[in-house]
Design a protein around this motif. Structure first.
Motif, PDB file in Angstrom:
ATOM      1  N   CYS A 402     -29.140-116.093 -38.394  1.00 47.24           N
ATOM      2  CA  CYS A 402     -29.139-115.046 -37.371  1.00 47.24           C
ATOM      3  C   CYS A 402     -28.311-115.532 -36.179  1.00 47.24           C
ATOM      4  CB  CYS A 402     -30.574-114.730 -36.949  1.00 47.24           C
ATOM      5  SG  CYS A 402     -31.334-116.069 -35.990  1.00 47.24           S
ATOM      6  N   PRO A 403     -28.021-114.670 -35.173  1.00 45.74           N
ATOM      7  CA  PRO A 403     -27.231-115.107 -34.015  1.00 45.74           C
ATOM      8  C   PRO A 403     -27.928-116.162 -33.151  1.00 45.74           C
ATOM      9  CG  PRO A 403     -27.134-112.725 -34.231  1.00 45.74           C
ATOM     10  CD  PRO A 403     -28.176-113.203 -35.195  1.00 45.74           C
ATOM     11  N   GLY A 404     -29.279-116.220 -33.203  1.00 40.94           N
ATOM     12  CA  GLY A 404     -29.995-117.237 -32.445  1.00 40.94           C
ATOM     13  C   GLY A 404     -29.698-117.183 -30.960  1.00 40.94           C
ATOM     14  N   THR A 405     -29.561-118.360 -30.345  1.00 41.70           N
ATOM     15  CA  THR A 405     -29.372-118.423 -28.892  1.00 41.70           C
ATOM     16  C   THR A 405     -27.971-118.001 -28.454  1.00 41.70           C
ATOM     17  OG1 THR A 405     -28.903-120.785 -29.176  1.00 41.70           O
ATOM     18  CG2 THR A 405     -31.117-120.176 -28.470  1.00 41.70           C
ATOM     19  N   ASP A 406     -27.095-117.680 -29.388  1.00 41.10           N
ATOM     20  CA  ASP A 406     -25.765-117.215 -28.993  1.00 41.10           C
ATOM     21  C   ASP A 406     -25.860-115.934 -28.173  1.00 41.10           C
ATOM     22  OD1 ASP A 406     -24.869-119.316 -30.450  1.00 41.10           O
ATOM     23  OD2 ASP A 406     -23.795-118.139 -31.957  1.00 41.10           O
ATOM     24  N   THR A 407     -26.645-114.965 -28.689  1.00 36.87           N
ATOM     25  CA  THR A 407     -26.724-113.669 -27.998  1.00 36.87           C
ATOM     26  C   THR A 407     -28.126-113.085 -27.949  1.00 36.87           C
ATOM     27  OG1 THR A 407     -26.139-112.562 -30.084  1.00 36.87           O
ATOM     28  CG2 THR A 407     -24.338-112.997 -28.535  1.00 36.87           C
ATOM     29  N   CYS A 408     -29.063-113.585 -28.760  1.00 39.17           N
ATOM     30  CA  CYS A 408     -30.365-112.930 -28.888  1.00 39.17           C
ATOM     31  C   CYS A 408     -31.345-113.391 -27.808  1.00 39.17           C
ATOM     32  CB  CYS A 408     -30.962-113.214 -30.270  1.00 39.17           C
ATOM     33  SG  CYS A 408     -32.580-112.452 -30.522  1.00 39.17           S
ATOM     34  N   ASN A 409     -32.061-112.415 -27.225  1.00 36.60           N
ATOM     35  CA  ASN A 409     -33.053-112.713 -26.198  1.00 36.60           C
ATOM     36  C   ASN A 409     -34.167-113.617 -26.700  1.00 36.60           C
ATOM     37  OD1 ASN A 409     -32.380-111.539 -23.713  1.00 36.60           O
ATOM     38  ND2 ASN A 409     -32.847-109.500 -24.469  1.00 36.60           N
ATOM     39  N   LEU A 410     -34.494-113.532 -27.998  1.00 33.84           N
ATOM     40  CA  LEU A 410     -35.642-114.255 -28.525  1.00 33.84           C
ATOM     41  C   LEU A 410     -35.294-115.639 -29.074  1.00 33.84           C
ATOM     42  CD1 LEU A 410     -37.566-111.393 -30.339  1.00 33.84           C
ATOM     43  CD2 LEU A 410     -38.184-112.521 -28.211  1.00 33.84           C
ATOM     44  N   GLY A 411     -34.003-115.943 -29.123  1.00 31.20           N
ATOM     45  CA  GLY A 411     -33.588-117.219 -29.701  1.00 31.20           C
ATOM     46  C   GLY A 411     -34.162-118.408 -28.941  1.00 31.20           C
ATOM     47  N   ILE A 412     -34.737-119.353 -29.679  1.00 30.25           N
ATOM     48  CA  ILE A 412     -35.291-120.566 -29.078  1.00 30.25           C
ATOM     49  C   ILE A 412     -34.332-121.732 -29.266  1.00 30.25           C
ATOM     50  CG2 ILE A 412     -37.198-122.227 -29.186  1.00 30.25           C
ATOM     51  CD1 ILE A 412     -39.000-119.907 -30.076  1.00 30.25           C
ATOM     52  N   ALA A 413     -33.706-121.807 -30.420  1.00 27.92           N
ATOM     53  CA  ALA A 413     -32.730-122.861 -30.696  1.00 27.92           C
ATOM     54  C   ALA A 413     -31.563-122.260 -31.474  1.00 27.92           C
ATOM     55  CB  ALA A 413     -33.379-123.990 -31.486  1.00 27.92           C
ATOM     56  N   SER A 414     -30.447-122.981 -31.469  1.00 29.82           N
ATOM     57  CA  SER A 414     -29.239-122.481 -32.117  1.00 29.82           C
ATOM     58  C   SER A 414     -29.405-122.448 -33.630  1.00 29.82           C
ATOM     59  CB  SER A 414     -28.046-123.367 -31.756  1.00 29.82           C
ATOM     60  OG  SER A 414     -26.910-122.997 -32.514  1.00 29.82           O
ATOM     61  N   SER A 415     -29.114-121.302 -34.213  1.00 29.79           N
ATOM     62  CA  SER A 415     -29.105-121.205 -35.672  1.00 29.79           C
ATOM     63  C   SER A 415     -27.678-121.260 -36.204  1.00 29.79           C
ATOM     64  CB  SER A 415     -29.798-119.916 -36.131  1.00 29.79           C
ATOM     65  OG  SER A 415     -29.361-118.817 -35.386  1.00 29.79           O
ATOM     66  N   THR A 416     -26.731-120.721 -35.440  1.00 23.50           N
ATOM     67  CA  THR A 416     -25.343-120.719 -35.908  1.00 23.50           C
ATOM     68  C   THR A 416     -24.739-122.117 -35.866  1.00 23.50           C
ATOM     69  OG1 THR A 416     -24.563-120.150 -33.678  1.00 23.50           O
ATOM     70  CG2 THR A 416     -24.986-118.333 -35.190  1.00 23.50           C
ATOM     71  N   GLY A 417     -25.057-122.874 -34.823  1.00 29.30           N
ATOM     72  CA  GLY A 417     -24.496-124.218 -34.693  1.00 29.30           C
ATOM     73  C   GLY A 417     -24.944-125.138 -35.814  1.00 29.30           C
ATOM     74  N   ILE A 418     -26.226-125.109 -36.132  1.00 31.34           N
ATOM     75  CA  ILE A 418     -26.732-125.961 -37.212  1.00 31.34           C
ATOM     76  C   ILE A 418     -26.222-125.464 -38.560  1.00 31.34           C
ATOM     77  CG2 ILE A 418     -28.927-124.684 -37.328  1.00 31.34           C
ATOM     78  CD1 ILE A 418     -28.398-128.419 -38.116  1.00 31.34           C
ATOM     79  N   ALA A 419     -26.035-124.145 -38.715  1.00 35.17           N
ATOM     80  CA  ALA A 419     -25.515-123.615 -39.981  1.00 35.17           C
ATOM     81  C   ALA A 419     -24.110-124.146 -40.258  1.00 35.17           C
ATOM     82  CB  ALA A 419     -25.503-122.087 -39.951  1.00 35.17           C
TER      83      ALA A 419
END
Length: 697
Positions: A402-419
């Protein structure tokens, strides 16, 4: 903003867009409550971002199907109103970001020129209906489910039964028993079957992911195709009426079924039959039955110099179709992100040399369909120019995030970076897994599972972890999930939480142990044989926070130290209801009822009137500080507070009045009477409220 008023040919769409423009203006003038406005814009695909003052726009693309004209239109809109980046979601939508709220009506109008909508892409509505991207070309399918998914989308769009539900509602259509559209984690999941020569569907009911994943139950082993729309409408009516509305985390349909039991739920659905729009709904499939059209242009013959690279790509990314002589080409799209310059060239390619159609996939990729096998070398050459021939389509290295902390209000940690980092590890260190389609890796930036982390073989969920007075980004490691086919699946176990920077090592530990100790077993069998505790023990060293380095406090894809910042989520469009707003909306519902009646849409007219009853009742209950949690409860409580006490004298109980809706067929005669009764009821409660306010002065 005036131009779209004359450019849109469909008056219903034009009215929608003009209404959005008007509500934006009223909101900016302070005449609409912020939370209520949020609900309205979400149902029009306009979603708040982590960044202040800009919006994410979700473009609804039923079962991911896109023509070249639509792709060009989306690219044009993205360039003009956004940043030129197109993000493919796990529901086969396209999202664009950093859009000004004021420009959303014109953006929507531009999209509608090629029959692309934003309507009900977000909010408490039926979200985009997904389907296996191979539907229509799948060698194992009993029949093409595409026309049935499309018909259901058309039936539900703007349908009053699903405009303001307690939470979102998700539907999928799989192309075969392989169940690649994941029926078991949907509110309604359809799997095609043929019984005694008749087409129909096995239907799964009440699945879902989120923080509390729930496996769907069997609704029926076989429902004929002409019953899927009545069945869906019945389920939606009961969810709308009895679904939780006060407690957001308990408002999905899976919780309603758990609370009242599936037997009672299905009894209520059955009791609703008389009120349905249709008892039988025949679906026209002819638009999908035509032979594959010839390409507009003849593909030139090309010579591939690196045959080994071509053959590797062919093995990894090319899918045989059931139509002889045709193949589909999978394009692996890193993080689901691609850009408008390549989208335009891709649109031209499929229009001129294929059949003018591609589908966005559930794994955030692209599938180019109906390519003549003899043209594969040409497509390889052209896709190479677009940098769209990366190996690993639908394999372990095709990581969902998912977009994670890139753009989402609910993101807690980066999902795109680790992906990105995990894909790099797989490519450089584990080439033997290039074509492994058994193991899936999925990542979500929070517990809400937009990246489907809790149904994958290896999953990661964004979290945070305390280390003394400092906070570091973290990942929950989950193992053991997967799709078993034919409506069955399994959810992942939460094994251990580790600092995010150690995510790649966790993957290395798992794959290395799998290679050493699986002894030929599948990954899921290996996981079951070893057990959750086994994995916890060998991953445990990675969870040690006493030896964190400075780098551990910087999340993947970021340069600065981690700061945990979670905003207000908009996944469900939670609202704060005000009495005046609800009364205004009740009046709007009655207007909609009269308009639908004039269009001879008796069922829609009746349901709008029903919504008017509910909204009006809720308004008065809130004025008395009475708490409500679902529509049926609102009606019961109104009788208790107002009718039984004679504060509002009615000839019958409100329950008897309102629930005529499921005791009568949707005829012109009943619609006429029901609307008149709803208007009379509104006049009574409006007068009561006016007197109440006068007495308070």
């Amino acid at each position: 903003m005036e131009s779209f008023r004359t450019e849109i040919e469909n008056p219903i769409v034009q009215k929608d867009i003009i209404d959005l423009e008007r509500k934006i203006r009223l909101f900016k003038e302070g005449k609409i409550d912020d939370e209520r406005f949020r609900s309205l814009r979400l149902a029009r695909g306009v979603y708040g971002q982590r960044q202040e003052g800009v919006q994410m726009i979700r473009i609804k693309l039923p079962f991911g199907k896109v023509t070249s004209e639509q792709l060009l239109r989306i690219a044009k809109v993205s360039d003009e109103y956004s940043t030129g980046r197109l993000h493919i979601t796990t529901r086969q939508d396209i999202q664009i970001h950093y859009v000004s709220l004021d420009r959303t009506p014109q953006l929507w109008a531009e999209l509608e020129k090629d029959d692309v909508t934003l309507r009900e892409a977000c909010g408490n509505t039926v979200r985009n209906i997904t389907a296996s991207e191979t539907a229509g070309i799948d060698v194992n399918e009993p029949f093409d489910v595409s026309p049935y998914a499309h018909a259901l989308f058309q039936f539900l769009l703007r349908n009053p039964v699903c405009q303001e539900m307690g939470r979102k509602f998700k539907i999928s259509f799989s192309s075969s028993d392989e169940d690649t559209a994941l029926s078991y984690l949907h509110d309604l999941g359809f799997i095609p079957k043929i019984v005694n020569g008749e087409r129909g569907f096995k239907i799964m009911l009440g699945g879902g992911l989120g923080s509390q994943p729930n496996h769907a139950e069997l609704l029926s082993e076989f429902v004929p195709v002409n019953q899927i729309i009545p069945t869906t409408e019945g389920v939606l009516r009961i969810f709308d009426r009895f679904g939780e509305r006060a407690k957001r985390l308990k408002a999905r349909m899976k919780f309603l079924i758990k609370d009242i039991g599936s037997e009672e739920f299905l009894r209520l659905v059955d009791a609703e039959k008389k009120a349905l729009s249709y008892q039988v709904f025949e679906i026209d499939t002819t638009a999908f039955d035509n032979p594959i059209p010839e390409p507009l242009l003849v593909a030139p013959k090309v010579i591939i110099e690196d045959r080994a690279a071509f053959e590797a790509w062919k093995e990894s990314n090319v899918v045989q179709q059931k139509q002889a002589g045709y193949v589909a080409i999978g394009v692996k799209v890193l993080l689901g992100d691609f850009y408008t310059d390549k989208a335009r060239l891709l649109a031209d390619l499929i229009k001129n040399y294929a059949a003018n159609e591609l589908r966005f996939t559930l794994r955030q990729d692209i599938l180019i369909r109906n390519v003549k096998e003899e043209n594969l070398e040409f497509f390889y050459q052209e896709l190479t120019k677009l940098e769209m021939v990366n190996l690993g389509y639908n394999t372990i290295s095709d990581i969902t995030a998912c977009p994670g902390t890139d753009t989402c209000n609910l993101g807690i940690a980066s999902s795109t970076g680790i992906a990105v980092e995990l894909e790099r590890v797989l490519e450089t260190e584990y080439p033997q897994y290039h074509n492994n389609r058994e193991i899936t890796i999925k990542i979500s930036g929070c517990m809400n599972a937009c990246g489907q982390h809790n149904m994958s073989a290896i999953g990661f969920q964004g979290m945070s972890i305390n280390a003394g007075k400092l906070v570091a980004p973290a990942l929950q490691v989950l193992l053991g999930g997967g799709n078993l086919g034919n409506g069955s699946g399994r959810f992942s176990d939460k094994v251990i939480k580790i600092p995010s920077r150690r995510g790649p090592d966790a993957l290395r530990f798992i794959l290395n142990d799998f290679e050493s100790n699986a002894n030929g077993q599948s990954f899921l069998d290996y996981y079951d044989a070893k057990g959750e505790k086994y994995f916890y023990e060998f991953l445990k060293p990675l969870a040690d926070v006493t030896n964190l380095t400075e780098a551990d406090f910087v999340d993947w894809g970021n340069a600065d130290n981690y700061v945990k910042a979670v905003g207000v989520g908009e996944c469900a469009g939670v609202v704060i209801d005000l009495v005046a707003t609800l009364l205004l909306e009740a009046k709007d519902k009655l207007t909609f009822a009269q308009e639908a009646f004039e269009d001879k849409k008796w069922s829609d007219a009746i349901y709008h009137a029903y919504a008017g009853f509910v909204n009006g009742s809720k308004a008065l209950l809130l004025s008395e500080n009475q708490k409500t949690n679902h529509q049926a409860g609102i009606i019961d409580l109104f009788d208790t507070v107002f009718v039984a006490t004679n504060k509002i004298p009615l000839q019958f109980t409100l329950k008897d009045l309102v629930f005529q809706i499921n005791k009568n067929e949707p005829s012109e005669e009943f619609a006429t009477r029901y609307i008149q009764e709803a208007i009379a009821f509104f006049d009574i409660i409006e007068a009561f409220r006016a007197k109440d306010l006068e007495d308070e002065k």
